[in-house]
Write a protein that holds these residues in place. Structure first.
Motif, PDB file in Angstrom:
ATOM      1  N   CYS A 110       0.826  -1.216   0.000  1.00  0.00           N
ATOM      2  CA  CYS A 110       0.000   0.000   0.000  1.00  0.00           C
ATOM      3  C   CYS A 110       0.855   1.259   0.000  1.00  0.00           C
ATOM      4  CB  CYS A 110      -0.908   0.018   1.217  1.00  0.00           C
ATOM      5  SG  CYS A 110      -1.969  -1.433   1.326  1.00  0.00           S
ATOM      6  N   ASP A 111       1.814   1.304   0.887  1.00  0.00           N
ATOM      7  CA  ASP A 111       2.731   2.438   0.947  1.00  0.00           C
ATOM      8  C   ASP A 111       4.044   1.947   1.529  1.00  0.00           C
ATOM      9  OD1 ASP A 111       2.322   2.331   3.751  1.00  0.00           O
ATOM     10  OD2 ASP A 111       0.741   3.822   3.638  1.00  0.00           O
ATOM     11  N   GLY A 112       4.992   2.820   1.585  1.00  0.00           N
ATOM     12  CA  GLY A 112       6.324   2.388   2.002  1.00  0.00           C
ATOM     13  C   GLY A 112       7.046   1.744   0.831  1.00  0.00           C
ATOM     14  N   GLU A 113       8.168   1.117   1.120  1.00  0.00           N
ATOM     15  CA  GLU A 113       8.984   0.503   0.075  1.00  0.00           C
ATOM     16  C   GLU A 113       9.491  -0.842   0.562  1.00  0.00           C
ATOM     17  OE1 GLU A 113      11.952   3.531  -0.550  1.00  0.00           O
ATOM     18  OE2 GLU A 113      10.612   4.707  -1.819  1.00  0.00           O
ATOM     19  N   ALA A 114       9.851  -1.692  -0.388  1.00  0.00           N
ATOM     20  CA  ALA A 114      10.398  -3.006  -0.067  1.00  0.00           C
ATOM     21  C   ALA A 114      11.553  -3.307  -1.014  1.00  0.00           C
ATOM     22  CB  ALA A 114       9.315  -4.074  -0.188  1.00  0.00           C
ATOM     23  N   ASP A 115      12.559  -3.989  -0.480  1.00  0.00           N
ATOM     24  CA  ASP A 115      13.716  -4.388  -1.281  1.00  0.00           C
ATOM     25  C   ASP A 115      13.577  -5.851  -1.663  1.00  0.00           C
ATOM     26  OD1 ASP A 115      15.172  -1.947  -1.303  1.00  0.00           O
ATOM     27  OD2 ASP A 115      15.836  -2.319   0.744  1.00  0.00           O
ATOM     28  N   ILE A 116      13.995  -6.160  -2.893  1.00  0.00           N
ATOM     29  CA  ILE A 116      13.930  -7.518  -3.413  1.00  0.00           C
ATOM     30  C   ILE A 116      15.353  -8.063  -3.522  1.00  0.00           C
ATOM     31  CG2 ILE A 116      13.231  -8.955  -5.370  1.00  0.00           C
ATOM     32  CD1 ILE A 116      11.011  -6.880  -5.895  1.00  0.00           C
ATOM     33  N   TYR A 117      15.558  -9.244  -2.945  1.00  0.00           N
ATOM     34  CA  TYR A 117      16.850  -9.924  -2.963  1.00  0.00           C
ATOM     35  C   TYR A 117      16.691 -11.278  -3.644  1.00  0.00           C
ATOM     36  CZ  TYR A 117      18.428  -6.578   0.577  1.00  0.00           C
ATOM     37  OH  TYR A 117      18.765  -5.428   1.240  1.00  0.00           O
ATOM     38  N   VAL A 118      17.600 -11.611  -4.544  1.00  0.00           N
ATOM     39  CA  VAL A 118      17.636 -12.922  -5.186  1.00  0.00           C
ATOM     40  C   VAL A 118      18.975 -13.554  -4.832  1.00  0.00           C
ATOM     41  CG1 VAL A 118      17.597 -14.172  -7.372  1.00  0.00           C
ATOM     42  CG2 VAL A 118      16.079 -12.210  -7.040  1.00  0.00           C
ATOM     43  N   ASP A 119      18.918 -14.751  -4.298  1.00  0.00           N
ATOM     44  CA  ASP A 119      20.134 -15.453  -3.841  1.00  0.00           C
ATOM     45  C   ASP A 119      20.946 -14.578  -2.892  1.00  0.00           C
ATOM     46  OD1 ASP A 119      19.403 -17.665  -5.393  1.00  0.00           O
ATOM     47  OD2 ASP A 119      20.494 -16.897  -7.136  1.00  0.00           O
ATOM     48  N   GLY A 120      20.232 -13.797  -2.048  1.00  0.00           N
ATOM     49  CA  GLY A 120      20.885 -12.987  -1.028  1.00  0.00           C
ATOM     50  C   GLY A 120      21.469 -11.678  -1.503  1.00  0.00           C
TER      51      GLY A 120
END
Length: 173
Positions: A110-120
């Motif tokens: 909805c709001d805020g942010e998120a980080d995406i990690y693949v294999d760390g």
């Protein structure tokens, strides 16, 4: 007759862009400078923010419009779903998804942010309006990335596979 030399206009996209391209690029540059590059460097929160609020149909309708899967829901299905889901606040570092675990839900950020990690390793940052985990919701396959809340109290809606199936089962054949 005179012909216009203006280039033909493209029809508007059927899916709304969650953010303009320039804002998205700026967010990615900021994230590259701020986000821990390795998942192992992300501090795990010791407690959850704990906020849980009801979700309005209007809010849910706006969020599902960005999802190719959920944008097909009818008004009565959105009504049913809005009554069943909660708006959840998640602290910085909270793991929304863990790579390799079976996908039993999807997230509407909805709001805020998120980080995406693949294999760390950090891949990108997403912001409010992002839809995460659609494929895993449908297939039940393991998650292909870890998604971590990167703002202090980002809010999201989690839609379980059970709720999604329940809503679809109510459809007439």
């Amino acid at each position: 007759g005179a012909r216009s030399s203006a280039p033909p206009q493209r029809p508007p996209s059927s899916r709304p862009s969650p953010r303009p391209a320039a804002a998205h690029a700026a967010m990615q540059e900021r994230a590259k400078a701020q986000a821990p590059i390795l998942l192992s460097q992300v501090a795990i929160p010791t407690k959850d923010v704990g906020e849980s609020m009801a979700v309005s149909e209007g809010m849910l309708r706006r969020l599902v419009s960005a999802s190719s899967l959920l944008s097909q829901l009818k008004d009565e299905e959105i009504h049913t779903m809005a009554r069943a889901v909660r708006l959840l606040a998640r602290p910085r570092g909270y793991r929304l998804f863990e790579q390799g675990l079976r996908g039993e839900s999807m997230i509407l950020l909805c709001d805020g942010e998120a980080d995406i990690y693949v294999d760390g390793i950090w891949v990108q940052r997403v912001g409010g309006g992002a839809v995460l985990g659609e494929a895993a919701l449908l297939t039940g396959r393991p998650r292909n990335a870890t998604v971590v809340a990167s703002t202090a109290a980002g809010r999201c809606i989690e839609i379980s596979k059970e709720l999604f199936q329940e809503v679809l089962e109510q459809r007439p054949e």
